[in-house]
Design a protein around this motif. Structure first.
Motif, PDB file in Angstrom:
ATOM      1  N   VAL A   1       0.768  -1.466  -3.479  1.00  0.00           N
ATOM      2  CA  VAL A   1      -0.483  -1.663  -4.195  1.00  0.00           C
ATOM      3  C   VAL A   1      -1.324  -0.386  -4.119  1.00  0.00           C
ATOM      4  O   VAL A   1      -1.716   0.042  -3.035  1.00  0.00           O
TER       5      VAL A   1
ATOM      6  N   THR B   1      -4.822   1.075  -4.883  1.00  0.00           N
ATOM      7  CA  THR B   1      -6.101   0.389  -5.046  1.00  0.00           C
ATOM      8  C   THR B   1      -7.176   1.200  -5.756  1.00  0.00           C
ATOM      9  O   THR B   1      -8.247   0.677  -6.040  1.00  0.00           O
TER      10      THR B   1
ATOM     11  N   ILE C   1       0.032  -3.550   1.168  1.00  0.00           N
ATOM     12  CA  ILE C   1      -1.381  -3.568   0.751  1.00  0.00           C
ATOM     13  C   ILE C   1      -2.230  -2.743   1.715  1.00  0.00           C
ATOM     14  O   ILE C   1      -2.269  -3.036   2.910  1.00  0.00           O
TER      15      ILE C   1
ATOM     16  N   TYR D   1      -0.916 -10.632  -7.865  1.00  0.00           N
ATOM     17  CA  TYR D   1       0.368 -10.829  -7.167  1.00  0.00           C
ATOM     18  C   TYR D   1       1.287 -11.717  -7.998  1.00  0.00           C
ATOM     19  O   TYR D   1       2.488 -11.474  -8.091  1.00  0.00           O
TER      20      TYR D   1
END
Ligand SMILES: *Cc1c(COP(=O)(O)O)cnc(C)c1O
Length: 453
Positions: free
Chosen positions: A396, A398, A248, A230
């Motif tokens: 984000v 992942t 997220i 971050y």
């Protein structure tokens, strides 16, 4: 200066230093460790990260926690070893970016924590020559990341439990093809069963002779490395001191807590968007103040987020002044108004996940996978409620789409390319045990495994 201390969210165990918190995994009172105070990074320090490679940013953030425990030169070497891969930041549209956390050895963001944890365990165990068994429950990606990171680390044995029917073939193969100190067990149950078995083992007196630890996100060692990216993204995408939005995709809320840690250390954040799949215990709690875990957890296409009772909520509640115990019972409410100001949460159905994946591809010619797209859709939901304006936003992503070829192909019509790092492992023969979700059997298994050694 004395070392930073970590307190338990259940407040019944004494505070400990990072090394102790790390090796224990969970606090003796079954709470989770959190820093007593968060070390701070100044605006100038954060802005300075823009010029540095990822491993160097990791060093500068993590040394705030390791001072007096690990000499700087050693920590820098550990960061170099852990982070030999990149963190791409792609433009989606003006001011909105995709942060890909899928360039590590097992192609999910779990590599960021697992790689660093392996370095730390290796160092701490070497210092006192002890042995440890790392028990890990996985909803898909933690197991492979941990297995790869700890493969052949001296002093460490890894036992991974996974829900047999709930992970993809490539997720499974990435851990069952390793041997040596890595053992995998397929549980005929759900992720929550695996997690519950692991948690019980930690507090089982019959296993006291075995030094057990955890690489799940109950371990504070998981969270700290997950705060670094971050800072990295903000240093590159925002002006110094300018707040950002991060969206997220969340299951156990470890990734999201990494962002909360970063904010608590001084990173300006306007909003954290925590998007979940059908397992919507958190958005319901945020809206109503009433917490009801989802049991059994619900299956969904974003399988790594099939978590009915996210263990990190205990930490989140603690950061906001409340107390939630390990069972999910709330003993003191957190400051819900502050939580709602800082965090937006929404639940995305499988149908919306699939539609959104297709729409995103058609609109931007960028391929997402079922987890990242939950973050994207959650971001759109938030934008509908509160205009983004000129705030820079990061979605984000992942995992690599190649970890979920079946799902991705169903939606866009073709299967994604498999990264070279992944293909080698996928060819090797698999080897794993199978077991019912029965704790007594698991205990016997652990005792037998350790008797042979
Ligand atoms: C583990 C995982 C998540 C969820 O992360 P949490 O820290 O458990 O919230 C999301 N996406 C992928 C691909 C994962 O492996």
């Amino acid at each position: 200066m004395s070392a930073l201390l970590f307190r338990s969210t259940n407040c019944q165990s004494p505070s400990v230093n990072l090394r102790e918190a790390f090796l224990a995994g969970q606090a003796p009172d079954r709470g989770l460790y959190l820093p007593e105070i968060f070390p701070q990074l100044t605006r100038e320090e954060i802005a300075g990260f823009a010029e540095l490679p990822y491993r160097e940013v990791a060093f500068r953030v993590l040394r705030k926690f390791t001072q007096d425990l690990i000499p700087d030169a050693a920590l820098a070497a550990m960061c170099n070893k852990a982070y030999d891969f990149g963190v791409p930041l792609e433009v989606i549209q003006r001011g909105v970016y995709l942060m890909r956390l899928d360039q590590g050895p097992t192609a999910s963001f779990k590599d960021f924590a697992a790689q660093m944890m392996a370095q730390m365990f290796g160092r701490f165990l070497q210092e006192d020559g002890s042995q440890v068994t790392i028990l890990t429950a996985t909803s898909g990606d933690t197991g492979s990341a941990v297995a790869h990171a700890f493969h052949r680390v001296p002093g460490v044995r890894v036992i991974v439990l996974f829900p047999e029917a709930e992970i993809s073939v490539s997720q499974r193969k990435l851990m069952t093809t390793l041997k040596d100190n890595i053992r995998t067990v397929a549980i005929t149950g759900k992720f929550d069963d695996c997690q519950a078995m692991v948690k019980r083992a930690f507090s089982d007196p019959a296993l006291e002779h075995i030094h057990l630890s955890s690489a799940n996100s109950i371990n504070i060692g998981r969270l700290l490395p997950q705060s670094v990216y971050y800072f990295y993204a903000a240093s590159r995408l925002a002006r110094p001191g300018e707040p950002m939005v991060f969206s997220i995709p969340s299951g156990n809320f470890g990734d999201m807590m990494g962002c909360v840690v970063a904010r608590s250390m001084g990173l300006p954040v306007r909003k954290i968007i925590a998007s979940v799949n059908d397992n919507d215990a958190f958005p319901r709690f945020l809206a109503s103040g009433v917490y009801e875990k989802i049991s059994p957890s619900r299956n969904s296409v974003s399988n790594a987020m099939n978590v009915g009772h996210p263990s990190n909520l205990a930490r989140l509640v603690a950061v906001y002044g409340g107390h939630m115990d390990e069972t999910g019972k709330i003993h003191r409410q957190p400051d819900l108004a502050a939580m709602r100001r800082d965090i937006f949460s929404t639940s995305i159905t499988d149908e919306r996940t699939r539609t959104s994946l297709r729409d995103f591809w058609n609109k931007y010619q960028i391929l997402l996978e079922p987890h990242g797209v939950v973050a994207w859709q959650g971001f759109l939901d938030w934008c509908a409620a509160e205009p983004l304006g000129s705030t820079p936003a990061v979605i984000v992503e992942t995992a690599n789409p190649a970890k979920f070829p079946e799902e991705v192909e169903k939606v866009v019509g073709w299967a994604p390319d498999v990264p070279a790092a992944m293909t080698a492992g996928l060819q090797l023969p698999e080897d794993y045990d199978r077991m019912e979700a029965d704790y007594e059997k698991f205990r016997d298994y652990l005792i037998a495994k350790h008797a042979k050694a």
